[in-house]
Design an enzyme around this catalytic site. Structure first.
Site, PDB file in Angstrom:
ATOM      1  N   HIS A 170      24.359  13.223 103.183  1.00  0.00           N
ATOM      2  CA  HIS A 170      23.784  14.039 103.224  1.00  0.00           C
ATOM      3  C   HIS A 170      23.867  15.243 104.267  1.00  0.00           C
ATOM      4  O   HIS A 170      22.714  15.417 104.539  1.00  0.00           O
ATOM      5  CB  HIS A 170      22.441  14.342 102.279  1.00  0.00           C
ATOM      6  CG  HIS A 170      21.949  15.323 101.978  1.00  0.00           C
ATOM      7  ND1 HIS A 170      21.699  15.783 100.646  1.00  0.00           N
ATOM      8  CD2 HIS A 170      21.259  15.983 102.004  1.00  0.00           C
ATOM      9  CE1 HIS A 170      21.818  16.567  99.887  1.00  0.00           C
ATOM     10  NE2 HIS A 170      21.039  17.321 101.507  1.00  0.00           N
ATOM     11  N   SER A 196      23.020  21.763  99.111  1.00  0.00           N
ATOM     12  CA  SER A 196      21.655  20.666  99.104  1.00  0.00           C
ATOM     13  C   SER A 196      20.899  22.110  98.057  1.00  0.00           C
ATOM     14  O   SER A 196      21.836  23.150  97.154  1.00  0.00           O
ATOM     15  CB  SER A 196      20.813  20.848 100.403  1.00  0.00           C
ATOM     16  OG  SER A 196      19.971  19.645  99.901  1.00  0.00           O
ATOM     17  N   ASP A 202      25.726   9.490 100.024  1.00  0.00           N
ATOM     18  CA  ASP A 202      24.408  10.433  99.603  1.00  0.00           C
ATOM     19  C   ASP A 202      23.995   9.949  98.868  1.00  0.00           C
ATOM     20  O   ASP A 202      23.944   9.784  97.920  1.00  0.00           O
ATOM     21  CB  ASP A 202      25.424  11.589  99.261  1.00  0.00           C
ATOM     22  CG  ASP A 202      24.347  13.132  99.620  1.00  0.00           C
ATOM     23  OD1 ASP A 202      22.608  13.017  99.165  1.00  0.00           O
ATOM     24  OD2 ASP A 202      24.397  14.363 100.310  1.00  0.00           O
TER      25      ASP A 202
END
Length: 255
Positions: free
Chosen positions: A227, A122, A200
């Site tokens: 995610h 991320s 995601d």
């Protein structure tokens, strides 16, 4: 202010990975190195005979990221690599300090392997890709005989690849380039492995990061998830296979 703590080996047992090539791991926003090490437990197991994964904490205090408190609510304090997700010009010095602290601590723990790669999730993936672009810029300037020093990581600029789990584009400006050149005008040419969860919500932004990379040097692994870092054997095996393939092609050199 001193950089926050790092995370490497967390017990006193003899560690067989000390001589292996090292991969610097950057957590997502609102977690920390300890949490990310746990999230990466399956990929660590897959790579344990080939790489030593070292986990660094980001410089900025943060609230917990999405879904973090459900499992890791007592694992704070939580950290981030950027003071705010919308930041386009990061505090490079603070990021460099945290990375240098994690590397130095791992050296003190007895590790001797070359630093060959980056792995991020991320926000950490976005920073990892941006660090790789900075290195690319630096190498290009060296080839042009311009001689340029850019801070704390100048002496440790030999990453060969980055593994990017759910990283968003565009790339951040970490420096080492022409003052008039923004990262969105450049393609990252060094090898990258992009890992996208097809469920995601941020998938299209993750594809933006893939588009920031030269197609011939970027690899894509997709899995049926949201995610998070994949932990199912078949999903992680696909990522590990791409890393091992890079090694077999000589990308990692002798490190």
């Amino acid at each position: 202010m001193s950089p926050p703590r790092f995370s490497g080996r967390q017990d006193g047992r003899t560690d067989p990975t000390t001589a292996l090539p090292r991969v610097l791991c950057l957590h997502g926003g609102g977690t920390n190195a300890r949490i990310f090490r746990t999230q990466c437990r399956v990929i660590r197991a897959h790579l344990a005979d080939s790489f030593r994964l070292v986990f660094a904490d980001g410089p900025f205090p943060s609230g917990p990221g999405p879904d973090v408190t459900a499992v890791y609510g007592d694992w704070g304090p939580f950290r981030a690599w950027l003071p705010h997700p919308a930041v386009k010009d990061p505090d490079v010095d603070k990021i460099d300090e945290c990375i240098a602290a994690a590397m130095a601590a791992d050296d003190r723990a007895g590790a001797t392997g070359a630093w060959v790669g980056l792995l991020g999730f991320s926000q950490g993936a976005r920073v990892a890709a941006s660090l790789l672009l900075r290195q690319q810029r630096h190498q290009q300037r060296q080839k042009a005989s311009l001689g340029f020093a850019y801070g704390a990581t100048n002496a440790i600029s030999e990453y060969r690849f980055a593994v990017l789990f759910a990283g968003r584009g565009p790339l951040l400006d970490m420096g080492a380039g022409d003052d008039n050149t923004r990262p969105e005008a450049e393609l990252l040419e060094l090898p990258t492995i992009h890992v996208h969860g097809l469920q995601d919500p941020g998938l299209e932004m993750h594809r933006d990061l893939l588009r920031c990379c030269l197609g011939s040097s970027a690899r894509l692994v997709q899995w049926d998830g949201d995610h998070r870092v994949p932990i199912r054997r078949k999903d992680v095996s696909a990522v590990a296979a791409e890393i091992r393939d890079l090694a077999s092609r000589g990308i990692l050199g002798d490190g």
